[in-house]
Design a protein around this motif. Sequence first.
Motif, PDB file in Angstrom:
ATOM      1  N   UNK A 109       0.824  -1.208   0.000  1.00  0.00           N
ATOM      2  CA  UNK A 109       0.000   0.000   0.000  1.00  0.00           C
ATOM      3  C   UNK A 109       0.856   1.255   0.000  1.00  0.00           C
ATOM      4  N   UNK A 110       2.126   1.091   0.337  1.00  0.00           N
ATOM      5  CA  UNK A 110       3.082   2.196   0.345  1.00  0.00           C
ATOM      6  C   UNK A 110       4.455   1.597   0.055  1.00  0.00           C
ATOM      7  N   UNK A 111       5.197   2.205  -0.847  1.00  0.00           N
ATOM      8  CA  UNK A 111       6.521   1.709  -1.216  1.00  0.00           C
ATOM      9  C   UNK A 111       7.558   2.653  -0.618  1.00  0.00           C
ATOM     10  N   UNK A 112       8.323   2.189   0.375  1.00  0.00           N
ATOM     11  CA  UNK A 112       9.325   3.043   1.009  1.00  0.00           C
ATOM     12  C   UNK A 112      10.311   3.609  -0.016  1.00  0.00           C
ATOM     13  N   UNK A 113      10.586   4.905   0.099  1.00  0.00           N
ATOM     14  CA  UNK A 113      11.546   5.553  -0.772  1.00  0.00           C
ATOM     15  C   UNK A 113      11.006   5.982  -2.122  1.00  0.00           C
ATOM     16  N   UNK A 114       9.771   5.638  -2.422  1.00  0.00           N
ATOM     17  CA  UNK A 114       9.162   5.996  -3.701  1.00  0.00           C
ATOM     18  C   UNK A 114       8.556   7.392  -3.610  1.00  0.00           C
ATOM     19  N   UNK A 115       8.882   8.243  -4.554  1.00  0.00           N
ATOM     20  CA  UNK A 115       8.323   9.594  -4.570  1.00  0.00           C
ATOM     21  C   UNK A 115       6.878   9.530  -5.059  1.00  0.00           C
ATOM     22  N   UNK A 116       5.928  10.052  -4.284  1.00  0.00           N
ATOM     23  CA  UNK A 116       4.521   9.982  -4.691  1.00  0.00           C
ATOM     24  C   UNK A 116       4.207  10.912  -5.858  1.00  0.00           C
ATOM     25  N   UNK A 117       3.273  10.477  -6.678  1.00  0.00           N
ATOM     26  CA  UNK A 117       2.793  11.305  -7.775  1.00  0.00           C
ATOM     27  C   UNK A 117       1.710  12.253  -7.251  1.00  0.00           C
ATOM     28  N   UNK A 118       1.349  13.233  -8.051  1.00  0.00           N
ATOM     29  CA  UNK A 118       0.267  14.149  -7.673  1.00  0.00           C
ATOM     30  C   UNK A 118      -1.047  13.385  -7.499  1.00  0.00           C
ATOM     31  N   UNK A 119      -1.276  12.396  -8.381  1.00  0.00           N
ATOM     32  CA  UNK A 119      -2.488  11.586  -8.256  1.00  0.00           C
ATOM     33  C   UNK A 119      -2.488  10.821  -6.938  1.00  0.00           C
ATOM     34  N   UNK A 120      -1.362  10.218  -6.603  1.00  0.00           N
ATOM     35  CA  UNK A 120      -1.273   9.457  -5.361  1.00  0.00           C
ATOM     36  C   UNK A 120      -1.551  10.340  -4.150  1.00  0.00           C
ATOM     37  N   UNK A 121      -0.992  11.534  -4.138  1.00  0.00           N
ATOM     38  CA  UNK A 121      -1.247  12.455  -3.025  1.00  0.00           C
ATOM     39  C   UNK A 121      -2.728  12.786  -2.918  1.00  0.00           C
ATOM     40  N   UNK A 122      -3.376  13.007  -4.060  1.00  0.00           N
ATOM     41  CA  UNK A 122      -4.815  13.277  -4.076  1.00  0.00           C
ATOM     42  C   UNK A 122      -5.593  12.068  -3.566  1.00  0.00           C
ATOM     43  N   UNK A 123      -5.259  10.891  -4.070  1.00  0.00           N
ATOM     44  CA  UNK A 123      -5.959   9.669  -3.653  1.00  0.00           C
ATOM     45  C   UNK A 123      -5.831   9.449  -2.153  1.00  0.00           C
ATOM     46  N   UNK A 124      -4.656   9.714  -1.624  1.00  0.00           N
ATOM     47  CA  UNK A 124      -4.467   9.518  -0.178  1.00  0.00           C
ATOM     48  C   UNK A 124      -5.323  10.508   0.620  1.00  0.00           C
ATOM     49  N   UNK A 125      -5.426  11.753   0.172  1.00  0.00           N
ATOM     50  CA  UNK A 125      -6.257  12.715   0.892  1.00  0.00           C
ATOM     51  C   UNK A 125      -7.733  12.333   0.817  1.00  0.00           C
ATOM     52  N   UNK A 126      -8.105  11.609  -0.237  1.00  0.00           N
ATOM     53  CA  UNK A 126      -9.486  11.134  -0.382  1.00  0.00           C
ATOM     54  C   UNK A 126      -9.728   9.830   0.364  1.00  0.00           C
ATOM     55  N   UNK A 127      -8.676   9.279   0.968  1.00  0.00           N
ATOM     56  CA  UNK A 127      -8.818   8.055   1.750  1.00  0.00           C
ATOM     57  C   UNK A 127      -8.875   6.782   0.925  1.00  0.00           C
ATOM     58  N   UNK A 128      -8.453   6.845  -0.306  1.00  0.00           N
ATOM     59  CA  UNK A 128      -8.476   5.656  -1.161  1.00  0.00           C
ATOM     60  C   UNK A 128      -7.349   4.705  -0.789  1.00  0.00           C
ATOM     61  N   UNK A 129      -7.621   3.402  -0.899  1.00  0.00           N
ATOM     62  CA  UNK A 129      -6.600   2.391  -0.660  1.00  0.00           C
ATOM     63  C   UNK A 129      -5.763   2.244  -1.931  1.00  0.00           C
ATOM     64  N   UNK A 130      -4.447   2.323  -1.786  1.00  0.00           N
ATOM     65  CA  UNK A 130      -3.554   2.221  -2.930  1.00  0.00           C
ATOM     66  C   UNK A 130      -2.945   0.822  -3.003  1.00  0.00           C
ATOM     67  N   UNK A 131      -2.670   0.396  -4.218  1.00  0.00           N
ATOM     68  CA  UNK A 131      -2.069  -0.910  -4.478  1.00  0.00           C
ATOM     69  C   UNK A 131      -0.887  -0.706  -5.409  1.00  0.00           C
ATOM     70  N   UNK A 132       0.276  -1.182  -4.989  1.00  0.00           N
ATOM     71  CA  UNK A 132       1.485  -1.097  -5.800  1.00  0.00           C
ATOM     72  C   UNK A 132       2.068  -2.492  -5.989  1.00  0.00           C
ATOM     73  N   UNK A 133       2.369  -2.839  -7.232  1.00  0.00           N
ATOM     74  CA  UNK A 133       3.015  -4.099  -7.555  1.00  0.00           C
ATOM     75  C   UNK A 133       4.352  -3.803  -8.211  1.00  0.00           C
ATOM     76  N   UNK A 134       5.294  -4.690  -8.004  1.00  0.00           N
ATOM     77  CA  UNK A 134       6.574  -4.630  -8.700  1.00  0.00           C
ATOM     78  C   UNK A 134       6.950  -6.061  -9.052  1.00  0.00           C
ATOM     79  N   UNK A 135       6.988  -6.336 -10.329  1.00  0.00           N
ATOM     80  CA  UNK A 135       7.360  -7.667 -10.831  1.00  0.00           C
ATOM     81  C   UNK A 135       8.560  -7.521 -11.739  1.00  0.00           C
ATOM     82  N   UNK A 136       9.336  -8.580 -11.831  1.00  0.00           N
ATOM     83  CA  UNK A 136      10.517  -8.590 -12.699  1.00  0.00           C
ATOM     84  C   UNK A 136      10.483  -9.848 -13.560  1.00  0.00           C
ATOM     85  N   UNK A 137      11.044  -9.707 -14.754  1.00  0.00           N
ATOM     86  CA  UNK A 137      11.152 -10.861 -15.654  1.00  0.00           C
ATOM     87  C   UNK A 137      12.173 -11.830 -15.074  1.00  0.00           C
ATOM     88  N   UNK A 138      11.816 -13.106 -15.003  1.00  0.00           N
ATOM     89  CA  UNK A 138      12.725 -14.143 -14.496  1.00  0.00           C
ATOM     90  C   UNK A 138      13.876 -14.342 -15.449  1.00  0.00           C
TER      91      UNK A 138
END
Length: 83
Positions: free
Chosen positions: A54-83
């Motif tokens: 729901x939060x990625x340490x060290x990641x700079x938030x986007x303007x949209x993310x800041x807005x979503x957080x003020x609106x109380x929306x739950x955020x989802x972040x995925x990070x996948x890599x090619x094997x």
Amino acid sequence: MLNAPFLHQLATRLLPGGRLEIATDNEEYALGVDAALREETLLENRFAPHAFLSDVPGRKPTAYELLWRTEGRKLHFWSYARK
């Protein structure tokens, strides 16, 4: 947009170690994205054992993310890599 067939096409085009970063504030969409990512065998979850964060340490938030957080929306972040 991020369904299983499309994710597979993306995965086949990533170089080994190449990353796929996804974020959303839409709970229903997040469930579908998560299910499709779990099915793709060419990708590995960089946040394992967590499915997503729901939060990625060290990641700079986007303007949209800041807005979503003020609106109380739950955020989802995925990070996948090619094997």
